[in-house]
Design a protein around this motif. Structure first.
Motif, short mmCIF file in Angstrom:
data_model
loop_
_atom_site.label_atom_id
_atom_site.label_comp_id
_atom_site.label_asym_id
_atom_site.label_seq_id
_atom_site.Cartn_x
_atom_site.Cartn_y
_atom_site.Cartn_z
N THR A 48 0.84 -1.19 0.00
CA THR A 48 0.00 0.00 0.00
C THR A 48 0.88 1.24 0.00
OG1 THR A 48 -1.71 -1.18 1.26
CG2 THR A 48 -1.83 1.23 1.21
N LEU A 49 0.69 2.08 -1.01
CA LEU A 49 1.47 3.31 -1.15
C LEU A 49 0.56 4.46 -1.54
CD1 LEU A 49 4.50 1.93 -3.24
CD2 LEU A 49 4.55 2.59 -0.83
N ASP A 50 0.92 5.67 -1.14
CA ASP A 50 0.22 6.86 -1.62
C ASP A 50 0.49 7.03 -3.11
OD1 ASP A 50 -0.81 7.48 0.86
OD2 ASP A 50 0.90 8.76 1.41
N ILE A 51 -0.47 7.59 -3.82
CA ILE A 51 -0.34 7.74 -5.26
C ILE A 51 0.84 8.62 -5.65
CG2 ILE A 51 -1.88 9.72 -5.40
CD1 ILE A 51 -1.64 6.80 -7.91
N ASP A 52 1.22 9.57 -4.76
CA ASP A 52 2.34 10.46 -5.07
C ASP A 52 3.66 9.99 -4.45
OD1 ASP A 52 1.61 10.89 -2.49
OD2 ASP A 52 1.44 13.08 -2.64
N ASP A 53 3.67 8.76 -3.93
CA ASP A 53 4.90 8.20 -3.37
C ASP A 53 5.85 7.84 -4.52
OD1 ASP A 53 6.89 6.46 -2.23
OD2 ASP A 53 5.53 6.07 -0.55
N PRO A 54 7.06 8.39 -4.56
CA PRO A 54 7.99 8.11 -5.67
C PRO A 54 8.35 6.63 -5.78
CG PRO A 54 9.11 9.25 -3.87
CD PRO A 54 7.65 9.31 -3.57
N ARG A 55 8.17 5.88 -4.71
CA ARG A 55 8.49 4.45 -4.76
C ARG A 55 7.51 3.67 -5.62
NH1 ARG A 55 8.61 3.18 1.52
NH2 ARG A 55 6.73 4.48 1.30
N LEU A 56 6.32 4.23 -5.86
CA LEU A 56 5.32 3.53 -6.66
C LEU A 56 5.81 3.31 -8.08
CD1 LEU A 56 2.54 2.30 -7.04
CD2 LEU A 56 1.63 4.61 -7.43
N LEU A 57 6.34 4.36 -8.70
CA LEU A 57 6.86 4.24 -10.07
C LEU A 57 8.03 3.26 -10.13
CD1 LEU A 57 6.79 5.08 -13.01
CD2 LEU A 57 8.21 7.06 -12.42
N THR A 58 8.90 3.32 -9.12
CA THR A 58 10.03 2.39 -9.06
C THR A 58 9.55 0.95 -8.98
OG1 THR A 58 11.39 4.06 -7.95
CG2 THR A 58 12.11 1.75 -7.78
N LEU A 59 8.55 0.70 -8.15
CA LEU A 59 8.00 -0.64 -8.00
C LEU A 59 7.40 -1.12 -9.31
CD1 LEU A 59 7.13 -3.08 -6.32
CD2 LEU A 59 5.10 -1.78 -5.63
N GLN A 60 6.65 -0.27 -10.00
CA GLN A 60 6.04 -0.66 -11.27
C GLN A 60 7.11 -1.02 -12.31
OE1 GLN A 60 3.71 2.91 -11.74
NE2 GLN A 60 1.82 1.87 -11.16
N LYS A 61 8.18 -0.27 -12.35
CA LYS A 61 9.26 -0.55 -13.30
C LYS A 61 9.93 -1.90 -12.99
CE LYS A 61 10.42 4.25 -14.46
NZ LYS A 61 11.44 5.33 -14.35
N LEU A 62 10.13 -2.18 -11.71
CA LEU A 62 10.74 -3.46 -11.32
C LEU A 62 9.83 -4.63 -11.68
CD1 LEU A 62 12.25 -2.51 -7.85
CD2 LEU A 62 13.53 -3.17 -9.90
N LEU A 63 8.54 -4.47 -11.46
CA LEU A 63 7.60 -5.53 -11.80
C LEU A 63 7.61 -5.83 -13.30
CD1 LEU A 63 4.60 -4.48 -9.52
CD2 LEU A 63 6.11 -6.44 -9.18
N LEU A 64 7.70 -4.77 -14.10
CA LEU A 64 7.78 -4.95 -15.55
C LEU A 64 9.10 -5.61 -15.95
CD1 LEU A 64 6.31 -1.54 -16.80
CD2 LEU A 64 5.32 -3.80 -17.18
N ALA A 65 10.16 -5.16 -15.34
CA ALA A 65 11.49 -5.69 -15.70
C ALA A 65 11.59 -7.18 -15.40
CB ALA A 65 12.57 -4.92 -14.96
N TYR A 66 11.00 -7.61 -14.29
CA TYR A 66 11.08 -9.02 -13.89
C TYR A 66 9.85 -9.83 -14.32
CZ TYR A 66 15.26 -8.03 -11.17
OH TYR A 66 16.54 -7.69 -10.79
#
Length: 267
Positions: free
Chosen positions: A18-36
């Motif tokens: 669970t993350l806030d929509i403006d949490d910068p970690r959200l974009l990082t997490l999405q990129k990692l999920l795509l990469a793996y």
């Protein structure tokens, strides 16, 4: 939170983040999920503070699945169908006491919660009903509830059904998360689907005459309707209430409901 299944052929790990929509970690997490090449799903919702609830013009009340009990037309609740949509049943008007399934899980649910829902109807226990009555809330009345036993004999319960005589006008098209294109093609009122986060918006002029307890014009969700009440499943419109009602439920420790402040626009 992570959970590993017991499937001996395939191990699956379920991780909920669970993350806030403006949490910068959200974009990082999405990129990692795509990469793996990890499969995931997203669910977005709004959260509100007590101060935002207190300041709201009105609040939409949505029931969660865990406090749902079975009742309504299939259990001999009487309705006037003169203004009901022939295609989806929207607009049917309850004319008799609300009838619940008097056996099994429904009765268990009444013992676990201060308030329960039944296809968007709200049923409250006796102490909460008395508190609501003492608050002199505009637009609210309380109706008798019965449980239908297996022998089809009605048994009056100490619980009460919340009743609102006032129906708000249709939502503003500026509402978001509301799929107006999914509405019943005949009446445009029933079978409406939603996507979280739902943001219910009303025109300021349409709130004139609003009460402490109101119902929406729209019907959301699943419908089973062929004109026969004995087989019907028709979810009724959501309640839309003032912050005074939200505060009473909160102070009573009521769970099982989601509260969504409306948005007001000048149009």
């Amino acid at each position: 939170m992570a959970e590993v299944s017991d499937n001996k052929f395939l191990k699956q790990v379920f991780v909920y983040v669970t993350l806030d929509i403006d949490d910068p970690r959200l974009l990082t997490l999405q990129k990692l999920l795509l990469a793996y090449k990890v499969q995931w799903s997203e669910d977005r919702w709004d959260e509100y503070t007590d101060e935002e609830y207190e300041a709201a013009r009105l609040i939409v009340v949505q029931a969660l699945a865990d406090n749902h009990v079975v009742g309504g037309p299939r259990f001999y609740t009487e309705y006037d169908l003169s203004n009901a949509c022939p295609a989806c049943g929207a607009g049917m008007r309850q004319t008799g006491a609300y009838m619940l399934d008097g056996a099994g899980p429904t009765m268990v649910g009444l013992g676990r919660f201060r308030a329960v829902s039944s296809y968007s109807e709200i049923i409250v226990d006796q102490p909460l009903a008395e508190t609501l009555a003492r608050a002199n809330l505009s637009g609210l009345s309380l109706r008798t509830v019965y449980g239908i036993q297996p022998d089809e004999v009605p048994d009056e319960l100490i619980w009460k059904q919340m009743w609102a005589a006032h129906t708000l006008p249709p939502l503003s098209p500026r509402s978001t998360g509301i799929h107006f294109d999914s509405a019943c093609k005949t009446c445009k009122r029933g079978k409406i689907d939603t996507t979280s986060p739902e943001r219910f918006t009303y025109r300021a002029r349409d709130l004139e005459g609003a009460q402490d307890v109101n119902r929406m014009w729209e019907h959301f969700g699943y419908v089973r309707w062929n004109g026969d009440l004995k087989t019907a499943v028709v979810w009724q419109p959501y309640f839309v209430v003032s912050p005074k009602v939200w505060r009473i439920f909160k102070d009573a420790g009521v769970t099982g409901f989601k509260w969504l402040p409306i948005r007001v626009v000048d149009e």
